[in-house]
Design a protein around this motif. Structure first.
Motif, PDB file in Angstrom:
ATOM      1  N   GLU A 378      59.456  51.532  58.422  1.00 41.93           N
ATOM      2  CA  GLU A 378      60.020  52.675  58.615  1.00 41.93           C
ATOM      3  C   GLU A 378      59.282  53.566  57.489  1.00 41.93           C
ATOM      4  O   GLU A 378      58.976  55.059  58.006  1.00 41.93           O
ATOM      5  N   LYS A 379      59.184  53.068  56.310  1.00 42.37           N
ATOM      6  CA  LYS A 379      58.629  54.018  55.302  1.00 42.37           C
ATOM      7  C   LYS A 379      57.229  54.386  55.597  1.00 42.37           C
ATOM      8  O   LYS A 379      56.577  55.406  55.499  1.00 42.37           O
ATOM      9  N   VAL A 380      56.330  53.360  56.155  1.00 49.29           N
ATOM     10  CA  VAL A 380      54.903  53.698  56.471  1.00 49.29           C
ATOM     11  C   VAL A 380      54.842  54.569  57.572  1.00 49.29           C
ATOM     12  O   VAL A 380      53.907  55.560  57.603  1.00 49.29           O
ATOM     13  N   GLU A 381      55.753  54.573  58.766  1.00 48.99           N
ATOM     14  CA  GLU A 381      55.478  55.522  59.881  1.00 48.99           C
ATOM     15  C   GLU A 381      56.014  57.171  59.296  1.00 48.99           C
ATOM     16  O   GLU A 381      55.578  57.928  59.725  1.00 48.99           O
ATOM     17  N   LYS A 382      57.165  57.150  58.320  1.00 48.10           N
ATOM     18  CA  LYS A 382      57.674  58.212  57.808  1.00 48.10           C
ATOM     19  C   LYS A 382      56.213  58.819  56.844  1.00 48.10           C
ATOM     20  O   LYS A 382      56.179  60.118  57.061  1.00 48.10           O
TER      21      LYS A 382
END
Length: 471
Positions: A378-382
């Motif tokens: 999720e952090k990578v996509e964000k």
């Protein structure tokens, strides 16, 4: 990344081993150039000009006033030069001097003074030209962290390594001893032509190279022990700690006695198997003639898998070594709040891997249902979406006025035509108002490119103009 947003590398592992004091000292006392010591004299006045009418000096980088008649001579002044604020001030002055407006990341090694320098730079660089509030400014040197991880593992085999190092020191300490050793090599019919090399105990990769060479001469050293009485007596050494603070497991003075035993040689062979993996990773991510940022993540996974495999070994020594390495590994790469996710985003921007590769590796490490793996994804996509929006706004900022003019022109031409086609105009209206997918969504949905050593990243530019700007 964009060419107008350079990455500043302050990592001392990719340069000559020079201290901060040496890098700042650019003058030599010419009058003492031919003296026996022939050492550099640091001209403190270059960095701390005296304040007129006061017994103080002023740091030319941060403006701090300091006493000029201290009993400690220049030690306090030199100590000031190495604190975070001063280093940050110096770097910032060079950034301004070089005319750099946008700074994306600054690569530093694991020194507390560098943390202070990054905090200072973050304060100074925030403004209209910053990138997402400088939140990705701090990038820790991966090669330096690998160095810390492996060194902690090597501490578990301190005695074996020290005895083998002592054996190398002995045969290289005089021509006579080396000749005797060569005779032993010939009698043992060892074909290896490599000369036993010394290591630097603060650089684990040199220890790996020493062990890799020296294990080939095990029989020669066994013969040397039998024919040279001085060889056995040589192994009495005092080993001092090397300023790593509480991370070192040994006390300040440790005596290691005895020549390498059969157990020591077996330990060395076992270590070589794993050290080679870390050595290959370090070599790959330290390249200077090719892009390395997008290659790190796969190497990171290899290292973690290696440590995990060591921890599952039935050999107690390997288990202890793996435990020490994992503790240090987790300190730097398991805390999501302290990760720089540009290391992950770089992999996603490689069209041969994209987000699927990140997902595969995360599930390999943590499992499909592990909450931490989901948080990382999720952090990578964000992070990727934030970067895309930043560059998109930057690119479109200068187009707003032209776009408004274009819309006005289209409207007047459409409604000025008596033969207007309402269906065509409706399609235009509908496509303009419906929620469109961003280039990031389209890029991630597209298929991956074929993995090829001759892959051309120009394919990204031809397909996705805004994504290519980030790349």
């Amino acid at each position: 990344m964009s060419s107008d947003e350079p990455i500043i590398d302050l990592d001392t592992n990719n340069q000559k081993p020079v201290t901060v004091e040496e890098s700042m000292a650019d003058k030599v006392d010419k009058g003492k150039e031919n003296t026996p010591t022939n050492r550099k004299i640091f001209i403190v006045g270059d960095h701390f000009p005296k304040v007129e009418g006061a017994k103080k000096t002023k740091c030319k980088y941060c403006g701090t006033l300091m006493s000029s008649n201290t009993r400690n001579g220049t030690s306090a002044l030199l100590s000031h030069l190495t604190n975070g604020e001063t280093i940050g001030s110096l770097v910032y002055e060079y950034i301004r001097e070089w005319g750099i407006n946008n700074v994306f990341t600054v690569t530093v090694d694991n020194a507390s003074s560098n943390d202070g320098a990054i905090r200072f730079l973050r304060r100074m660089l925030k403004g209209p030209n910053d990138i997402l509030g400088c939140q990705y400014l701090h990038l820790r040197c991966c090669a330096h962290i690998i160095n810390l991880v492996v060194r902690d593992g090597l501490e578990e085999e301190f005695d074996s390594i020290t005895r083998i190092r002592g054996a190398v020191t002995y045969v290289r300490s005089s021509p006579t001893r080396y000749k005797t050793f060569k005779d032993c090599v010939a009698r043992a019919t060892i074909e290896c032509k490599q000369k036993p090399c010394m290591d630097v105990d603060t650089r684990w990769n040199s220890t790996y190279l020493m062990l890799e060479t020296i294990v080939k001469y095990e029989q020669a050293f066994d013969r040397l022990y039998m024919i040279d009485s001085n060889y056995g007596a040589h192994f009495r050494s005092e080993v001092t700690d090397d300023c790593e603070g509480s991370t070192r497991k040994r006390k300040r003075t440790v005596k290691v006695i005895g020549a390498p035993s059969e157990s020591d040689w077996e330990t060395a062979r076992n270590m070589i198997e794993y050290l080679k993996i870390f050595s290959d990773v370090t070599t790959k991510i330290s390249g200077t003639k090719y892009v390395t940022l997008n290659t790190f993540f796969s190497e990171f996974v290899k290292m973690q898998a290696t440590i995990t495999r060591m921890g599952l070994s039935m050999d107690e020594k390997k288990k202890n070594m793996a435990t020490s390495m994992k503790t240090k590994f987790d300190k730097y790469w398991e805390d999501i709040d302290h990760m720089n996710f540009l290391l992950y985003v770089a992999v996603v921007l490689d069209p041969r891997f994209k987000l699927q590769y990140i997902r595969f590796c995360i599930e390999t490490i943590y499992g499909k249902n592990y909450e931490k793996g989901k948080q990382i994804l999720e952090k990578v996509e964000k992070t990727l979406q934030e970067l895309f929006n930043h560059y998109k706004d930057k690119l479109e900022k200068n187009k707003v006025q032209n776009k408004q003019v274009g819309v006005s022109s289209d409207m007047s031409s459409s409604f000025g035509d008596a033969t207007i086609d309402l269906e065509i105009e409706f399609d235009k209206f509908d496509s303009a108002n419906q929620e469109m997918k961003s280039e990031v969504d389209i890029y991630l949905a597209d298929g991956k490119e074929k993995r090829d050593d001759n892959f051309d990243f120009g394919v990204v530019e031809s397909k996705r103009s805004q994504i290519s700007y980030i790349v």
